[in-house]
Design a protein around this motif. Structure first.
Motif, PDB file in Angstrom:
ATOM      1  N   VAL A   6      -7.807  11.856 -11.597  1.00  0.00           N
ATOM      2  CA  VAL A   6      -6.356  11.677 -11.674  1.00  0.00           C
ATOM      3  C   VAL A   6      -6.020  10.257 -12.137  1.00  0.00           C
ATOM      4  CG1 VAL A   6      -4.200  11.666 -10.355  1.00  0.00           C
ATOM      5  CG2 VAL A   6      -5.942  13.416  -9.901  1.00  0.00           C
ATOM      6  N   PHE A   7      -6.716   9.279 -11.596  1.00  0.00           N
ATOM      7  CA  PHE A   7      -6.483   7.869 -11.891  1.00  0.00           C
ATOM      8  C   PHE A   7      -6.520   7.608 -13.397  1.00  0.00           C
ATOM      9  CE2 PHE A   7      -7.762   3.417 -12.188  1.00  0.00           C
ATOM     10  CZ  PHE A   7      -6.968   2.807 -11.232  1.00  0.00           C
ATOM     11  N   GLY A  16       0.812  -1.206   0.000  1.00  0.00           N
ATOM     12  CA  GLY A  16       0.000   0.000   0.000  1.00  0.00           C
ATOM     13  C   GLY A  16       0.847   1.258   0.000  1.00  0.00           C
ATOM     14  N   GLN A  17       0.564   2.128  -0.957  1.00  0.00           N
ATOM     15  CA  GLN A  17       1.284   3.394  -1.093  1.00  0.00           C
ATOM     16  C   GLN A  17       0.357   4.540  -0.731  1.00  0.00           C
ATOM     17  OE1 GLN A  17       4.714   3.595  -2.057  1.00  0.00           O
ATOM     18  NE2 GLN A  17       4.338   1.477  -1.456  1.00  0.00           N
ATOM     19  N   GLY A  18       0.780   5.337   0.239  1.00  0.00           N
ATOM     20  CA  GLY A  18       0.043   6.539   0.603  1.00  0.00           C
ATOM     21  C   GLY A  18       0.774   7.748   0.055  1.00  0.00           C
ATOM     22  N   GLU A  49      -6.688  15.291  -5.312  1.00  0.00           N
ATOM     23  CA  GLU A  49      -5.945  15.248  -6.569  1.00  0.00           C
ATOM     24  C   GLU A  49      -4.435  15.167  -6.316  1.00  0.00           C
ATOM     25  OE1 GLU A  49      -8.422  17.460  -5.966  1.00  0.00           O
ATOM     26  OE2 GLU A  49      -9.951  16.848  -7.426  1.00  0.00           O
ATOM     27  N   THR A  50      -3.928  16.003  -5.409  1.00  0.00           N
ATOM     28  CA  THR A  50      -2.499  15.981  -5.087  1.00  0.00           C
ATOM     29  C   THR A  50      -2.102  14.645  -4.478  1.00  0.00           C
ATOM     30  OG1 THR A  50      -2.481  18.371  -4.724  1.00  0.00           O
ATOM     31  CG2 THR A  50      -0.681  17.110  -3.736  1.00  0.00           C
ATOM     32  N   HIS A  51      -2.905  14.151  -3.552  1.00  0.00           N
ATOM     33  CA  HIS A  51      -2.579  12.881  -2.898  1.00  0.00           C
ATOM     34  C   HIS A  51      -2.624  11.726  -3.893  1.00  0.00           C
ATOM     35  CE1 HIS A  51      -2.713  13.701   1.632  1.00  0.00           C
ATOM     36  NE2 HIS A  51      -2.562  14.866   1.008  1.00  0.00           N
ATOM     37  N   THR A  52      -3.632  11.700  -4.760  1.00  0.00           N
ATOM     38  CA  THR A  52      -3.737  10.615  -5.740  1.00  0.00           C
ATOM     39  C   THR A  52      -2.553  10.645  -6.699  1.00  0.00           C
ATOM     40  OG1 THR A  52      -6.153  10.671  -5.595  1.00  0.00           O
ATOM     41  CG2 THR A  52      -5.200   9.544  -7.499  1.00  0.00           C
ATOM     42  N   LYS A  53      -2.140  11.841  -7.131  1.00  0.00           N
ATOM     43  CA  LYS A  53      -0.988  11.943  -8.031  1.00  0.00           C
ATOM     44  C   LYS A  53       0.274  11.415  -7.350  1.00  0.00           C
ATOM     45  CE  LYS A  53       1.572  15.115 -11.025  1.00  0.00           C
ATOM     46  NZ  LYS A  53       2.534  14.077 -11.242  1.00  0.00           N
ATOM     47  N   LYS A  54       0.511  11.790  -6.102  1.00  0.00           N
ATOM     48  CA  LYS A  54       1.692  11.303  -5.374  1.00  0.00           C
ATOM     49  C   LYS A  54       1.647   9.775  -5.250  1.00  0.00           C
ATOM     50  CE  LYS A  54       3.808  15.010  -3.203  1.00  0.00           C
ATOM     51  NZ  LYS A  54       5.122  14.945  -3.777  1.00  0.00           N
ATOM     52  N   VAL A  55       0.494   9.231  -4.900  1.00  0.00           N
ATOM     53  CA  VAL A  55       0.353   7.783  -4.740  1.00  0.00           C
ATOM     54  C   VAL A  55       0.575   7.077  -6.071  1.00  0.00           C
ATOM     55  CG1 VAL A  55      -1.300   5.941  -4.231  1.00  0.00           C
ATOM     56  CG2 VAL A  55      -1.117   7.914  -2.703  1.00  0.00           C
ATOM     57  N   MET A  56      -0.039   7.568  -7.131  1.00  0.00           N
ATOM     58  CA  MET A  56       0.105   6.915  -8.431  1.00  0.00           C
ATOM     59  C   MET A  56       1.539   7.035  -8.953  1.00  0.00           C
ATOM     60  SD  MET A  56      -2.609   5.309  -9.045  1.00  0.00           S
ATOM     61  CE  MET A  56      -2.150   4.786 -10.686  1.00  0.00           C
ATOM     62  N   ASP A  57       2.223   8.132  -8.647  1.00  0.00           N
ATOM     63  CA  ASP A  57       3.643   8.234  -9.023  1.00  0.00           C
ATOM     64  C   ASP A  57       4.465   7.172  -8.287  1.00  0.00           C
ATOM     65  OD1 ASP A  57       3.182  10.337 -10.775  1.00  0.00           O
ATOM     66  OD2 ASP A  57       3.871  11.896  -9.377  1.00  0.00           O
ATOM     67  N   ASN A  58       4.169   6.945  -7.002  1.00  0.00           N
ATOM     68  CA  ASN A  58       4.852   5.887  -6.236  1.00  0.00           C
ATOM     69  C   ASN A  58       4.574   4.515  -6.843  1.00  0.00           C
ATOM     70  OD1 ASN A  58       5.864   7.727  -4.394  1.00  0.00           O
ATOM     71  ND2 ASN A  58       4.411   7.223  -2.790  1.00  0.00           N
ATOM     72  N   VAL A  59       3.317   4.247  -7.158  1.00  0.00           N
ATOM     73  CA  VAL A  59       2.935   2.961  -7.750  1.00  0.00           C
ATOM     74  C   VAL A  59       3.668   2.774  -9.075  1.00  0.00           C
ATOM     75  CG1 VAL A  59       1.016   1.697  -8.827  1.00  0.00           C
ATOM     76  CG2 VAL A  59       0.703   2.765  -6.581  1.00  0.00           C
ATOM     77  N   LYS A  60       3.663   3.802  -9.916  1.00  0.00           N
ATOM     78  CA  LYS A  60       4.329   3.721 -11.223  1.00  0.00           C
ATOM     79  C   LYS A  60       5.823   3.439 -11.060  1.00  0.00           C
ATOM     80  CE  LYS A  60       4.746   6.124 -15.578  1.00  0.00           C
ATOM     81  NZ  LYS A  60       5.614   7.113 -16.081  1.00  0.00           N
ATOM     82  N   THR A  61       6.465   4.157 -10.153  1.00  0.00           N
ATOM     83  CA  THR A  61       7.893   3.944  -9.898  1.00  0.00           C
ATOM     84  C   THR A  61       8.163   2.500  -9.489  1.00  0.00           C
ATOM     85  OG1 THR A  61       8.279   6.234  -9.274  1.00  0.00           O
ATOM     86  CG2 THR A  61       9.831   4.607  -8.411  1.00  0.00           C
ATOM     87  N   LEU A  62       7.382   1.990  -8.555  1.00  0.00           N
ATOM     88  CA  LEU A  62       7.609   0.631  -8.064  1.00  0.00           C
ATOM     89  C   LEU A  62       7.319  -0.427  -9.119  1.00  0.00           C
ATOM     90  CD1 LEU A  62       6.233   1.101  -4.454  1.00  0.00           C
ATOM     91  CD2 LEU A  62       8.592   0.536  -5.082  1.00  0.00           C
TER      92      LEU A  62
END
Length: 168
Positions: free
Chosen positions: A130-131, A70-72, A87-100
């Motif tokens: 955002v998703f 889980g990425q927060g 929107e900001t939180h979802t972008k940060k989370v999705m960037d983490n998911v994408k990186t991983l």
């Protein structure tokens, strides 16, 4: 005694006594190979290096499958100070998911399943806005649930399973 072999009841009783043994021997003969040992599991950090002995491993690879914890919004940036909007939180989370996922050898299109946790179900539309930008070719199977709270005051947390698409 011969009549017990020829009656239906006698035949059924003897067959019932034999079947469990046949099932066990068949299961042994047709058994799948044993699962890979611990050496087949790779526990990695955000940079793709072997993860330490931390409590949570962000990325695990096993049998060409990528498992993302889980990425927060604060998962990879615990001291980050940014607006408290979905929107900001979802972008940060999705960037983490994408990186991983990419660190594990996958791509956004190789994500098979995602689970999204929101602290407010009213944020569903903002999160989806955002998703969708991360999945222009259509998204993976997804579940979204509302929860009371998330670690680090994150408004959204996402975990996922993806397929490895490139070896490396």
């Amino acid at each position: 005694m011969f009549s017990s072999f020829t009656s239906r009841r006698g035949f059924a009783a003897r067959l019932a006594a034999i079947l469990p043994g046949l099932a066990v021997s068949g299961a042994v003969l047709n058994a799948a190979p044993a699962p890979q040992g611990a050496s087949g599991v790779k526990k990695l950090d955000y940079e793709g290096k072997p993860a330490g002995t931390g409590f949570i491993t962000p990325l695990i690879l096993h049998n060409d499958t990528i498992y993302i914890a889980g990425q927060g919004a604060h998962s990879h940036d615990p001291k980050g100070e940014f607006p408290m909007d979905i929107e900001t939180h979802t972008k940060k989370v999705m960037d983490n998911v994408k990186t991983l996922v990419e660190t594990g050898g996958g791509a956004m299109d190789s994500i098979l399943q995602l689970t999204v946790y929101l602290t407010k179900i009213d944020d569903y539309d903002g999160m989806n806005k955002v998703f969708k930008t991360y999945f222009p070719n259509g998204g993976p199977a997804r579940t979204t649930v509302a929860v009371a709270a998330l670690p680090g005051n994150s408004l959204v947390e996402i975990n996922c399973i993806a397929a490895v698409v490139k070896k490396g």
